[in-house]
Design an enzyme around this catalytic site. Structure first.
Site, PDB file in Angstrom:
ATOM      1  N   GLN A  99      -6.369  -1.191   3.380  1.00  0.00           N
ATOM      2  CA  GLN A  99      -5.545  -0.768   4.510  1.00  0.00           C
ATOM      3  C   GLN A  99      -6.202   0.399   5.224  1.00  0.00           C
ATOM      4  O   GLN A  99      -6.551   1.408   4.605  1.00  0.00           O
ATOM      5  CB  GLN A  99      -4.130  -0.355   4.096  1.00  0.00           C
ATOM      6  CG  GLN A  99      -3.267  -0.083   5.334  1.00  0.00           C
ATOM      7  CD  GLN A  99      -1.858   0.364   5.034  1.00  0.00           C
ATOM      8  OE1 GLN A  99      -1.666   1.440   4.473  1.00  0.00           O
ATOM      9  NE2 GLN A  99      -0.880  -0.450   5.405  1.00  0.00           N
ATOM     10  N   HIS A 125       8.027  -3.801   7.399  1.00  0.00           N
ATOM     11  CA  HIS A 125       8.970  -2.988   6.637  1.00  0.00           C
ATOM     12  C   HIS A 125      10.256  -2.955   7.447  1.00  0.00           C
ATOM     13  O   HIS A 125      10.272  -2.467   8.578  1.00  0.00           O
ATOM     14  CB  HIS A 125       8.405  -1.572   6.451  1.00  0.00           C
ATOM     15  CG  HIS A 125       9.240  -0.713   5.564  1.00  0.00           C
ATOM     16  ND1 HIS A 125       8.701   0.281   4.777  1.00  0.00           N
ATOM     17  CD2 HIS A 125      10.579  -0.667   5.322  1.00  0.00           C
ATOM     18  CE1 HIS A 125       9.673   0.887   4.109  1.00  0.00           C
ATOM     19  NE2 HIS A 125      10.818   0.330   4.430  1.00  0.00           N
ATOM     20  N   MET A 144       0.563   5.527  -0.313  1.00  0.00           N
ATOM     21  CA  MET A 144      -0.307   6.696  -0.385  1.00  0.00           C
ATOM     22  C   MET A 144      -0.061   7.486  -1.667  1.00  0.00           C
ATOM     23  O   MET A 144       1.087   7.711  -2.055  1.00  0.00           O
ATOM     24  CB  MET A 144      -0.098   7.581   0.844  1.00  0.00           C
ATOM     25  CG  MET A 144      -0.611   6.935   2.129  1.00  0.00           C
ATOM     26  SD  MET A 144      -0.300   7.950   3.604  1.00  0.00           S
ATOM     27  CE  MET A 144      -1.392   9.330   3.271  1.00  0.00           C
ATOM     28  N   PRO A 152       0.845  -1.200   0.000  1.00  0.00           N
ATOM     29  CA  PRO A 152       0.000   0.000   0.000  1.00  0.00           C
ATOM     30  C   PRO A 152       0.874   1.240   0.000  1.00  0.00           C
ATOM     31  O   PRO A 152       1.795   1.362   0.805  1.00  0.00           O
ATOM     32  CB  PRO A 152      -0.786  -0.126   1.317  1.00  0.00           C
ATOM     33  CG  PRO A 152       0.077  -0.970   2.197  1.00  0.00           C
ATOM     34  CD  PRO A 152       0.816  -1.912   1.288  1.00  0.00           C
ATOM     35  N   CYS A 205       3.317   3.846   8.625  1.00  0.00           N
ATOM     36  CA  CYS A 205       3.467   5.059   7.818  1.00  0.00           C
ATOM     37  C   CYS A 205       4.014   6.198   8.679  1.00  0.00           C
ATOM     38  O   CYS A 205       3.468   6.487   9.742  1.00  0.00           O
ATOM     39  CB  CYS A 205       2.127   5.451   7.217  1.00  0.00           C
ATOM     40  SG  CYS A 205       2.213   6.938   6.192  1.00  0.00           S
ATOM     41  N   ASN A 212       9.083  -6.421   3.786  1.00  0.00           N
ATOM     42  CA  ASN A 212       8.922  -5.313   2.863  1.00  0.00           C
ATOM     43  C   ASN A 212      10.115  -4.371   3.041  1.00  0.00           C
ATOM     44  O   ASN A 212      10.738  -4.344   4.086  1.00  0.00           O
ATOM     45  CB  ASN A 212       7.597  -4.587   3.188  1.00  0.00           C
ATOM     46  CG  ASN A 212       7.402  -3.282   2.448  1.00  0.00           C
ATOM     47  OD1 ASN A 212       7.101  -2.252   3.052  1.00  0.00           O
ATOM     48  ND2 ASN A 212       7.559  -3.296   1.142  1.00  0.00           N
ATOM     49  N   GLY A 213      10.430  -3.618   1.976  1.00  0.00           N
ATOM     50  CA  GLY A 213      11.459  -2.596   2.089  1.00  0.00           C
ATOM     51  C   GLY A 213      12.645  -2.834   1.176  1.00  0.00           C
ATOM     52  O   GLY A 213      13.403  -3.777   1.388  1.00  0.00           O
ATOM     53  N   GLY A 214      12.797  -2.018   0.145  1.00  0.00           N
ATOM     54  CA  GLY A 214      13.989  -2.033  -0.684  1.00  0.00           C
ATOM     55  C   GLY A 214      14.177  -3.236  -1.576  1.00  0.00           C
ATOM     56  O   GLY A 214      15.271  -3.445  -2.106  1.00  0.00           O
ATOM     57  N   GLY A 224       7.197  -2.785  -3.274  1.00  0.00           N
ATOM     58  CA  GLY A 224       6.659  -1.440  -3.228  1.00  0.00           C
ATOM     59  C   GLY A 224       7.074  -0.609  -4.414  1.00  0.00           C
ATOM     60  O   GLY A 224       6.548  -0.752  -5.517  1.00  0.00           O
TER      61      GLY A 224
END
Length: 331
Positions: free
Chosen positions: A66, A167, A15, A13, A96, A207-209, A229
């Site tokens: 979400q 994340h 924004m 997700p 977030c 999650n992340g990178g 992402g």
């Protein structure tokens, strides 16, 4: 037993990015990955324009809503509304770092109040029959990620969360902008791996990178799911390999003619309802990154598609600039 094991790959997700047009487009590229909405605040779900905020195309399934918030009763009501709309999952945002969520005391701020997060999860679980999941960071500000992540995970999983997506960065609410929070705090994948080792019977996703399907596959040696992402958004062509790589489907040349027809038809319907072509094409500009014709494709979608009166024929014109044979050879 894992409660949620069919979701090996999810699209994060984000924004202002993963709106319904983005999700429709991504679903053309992978039939199996789990899609997520942007974060929607519980108060907005309860009191706002629900069709505009929550509406989606049936082709998007499986798709998760979400939510953002910190009031258990409001989150429970928003979750019920989301289930009624037909979402396959409700996810609570505990990661977030934007100014907006800080002022509202939700998102990454909730890492500091794990007992409240668990209370929110319990209320949501009691209100719906579909899975309830949590997305978090490994810690926030001066927290030590070792105890902080364990405490949060223990609480939300005990409260009934069906999965925890992590994340693998801290969030610094003091001193870093939201953009900097996506890039500056160092990634700590082993911290998430250690959490999974502690929770072998629970679904832990990372999650992340993560930049490629090869990287995603390597993570799946340690955790249950991988969330893509920015790589999926900026270079969406990577998604065409997801179903074969992670869901056992036979590798096959991607059908770009079907994609063109699907997106042109979707665009025409959106325009007929009063929308603009640019609402859709802004999510597509990176599709052919690095291939012959990609620059012209981007130019058309970035300029012509945003002109007054632009129709689906502009989208077809953009696709005609791409050398699909070169794409097939690259694959």
């Amino acid at each position: 037993m894992l409660k949620y094991q069919e979701h090996r790959v999810a699209l994060a997700p984000m924004m202002d990015w993963t709106d319904r047009h983005c999700r429709f487009f991504h679903r053309q590229l992978t039939r199996r990955a789990l899609l997520y909405t942007e974060m929607v605040v519980a108060d907005a779900v309860i009191h706002g324009a629900r069709e505009r905020l929550l509406g989606f195309d049936n082709i998007e399934h499986p798709v998760a809503l979400q939510l953002g918030g910190s009031d258990p009763a409001k989150l429970a009501e928003a979750a019920r509304i989301g289930e009624t709309f037909g979402y396959d999952e409700i996810n609570l945002n505990v990661g977030c770092p934007s100014d907006r969520v800080q002022s509202g005391t939700f998102g990454a701020c909730l890492m500091k109040t794990p007992a409240l997060v668990a209370e929110c999860v319990a209320a949501m679980k009691a209100s719906v029959k579909i899975p309830v999941t949590v997305k978090c960071r490994i810690g926030v500000d001066d927290q030590d990620p070792e105890p902080a992540l364990d405490i949060l995970a223990d609480g939300v999983l005990a409260a009934g969360a069906d999965a925890l997506w992590v994340h693998a960065r801290k969030a610094w609410l003091e001193g870093l902008s939201p953009k900097e929070n996506r890039e500056i705090p160092p990634l700590d994948y082993p911290r998430v791996y250690r959490l999974k080792a502690r929770k072998p019977d629970e679904f832990i996703g990372i999650n992340g990178g993560i930049q490629s399907l090869a990287e995603a596959s390597a993570h799946l040696s340690h955790v249950d799911g991988v969330m893509l992402g920015r790589a999926a958004y900026h270079t969406p062509g990577v998604l065409t390999g997801v179903d074969a790589a992670f869901y056992g489907e036979a590798p096959a040349a991607f059908d770009y003619s079907a994609l063109i027809d699907a997106m042109a038809g979707y665009a025409a319907r959106h325009i007929e309802r009063g929308g603009r072509l640019g609402h859709i094409t802004r999510h597509m500009v990176g599709l052919f990154h690095g291939l012959p014709g990609a620059r012209r494709f981007r130019q058309i979608l970035s300029t012509d598609a945003n002109k007054p009166g632009a129709g689906a024929e502009v989208l077809r014109s953009a696709f005609s600039a791409v050398d699909f044979e070169a794409e097939a050879e690259a694959a």
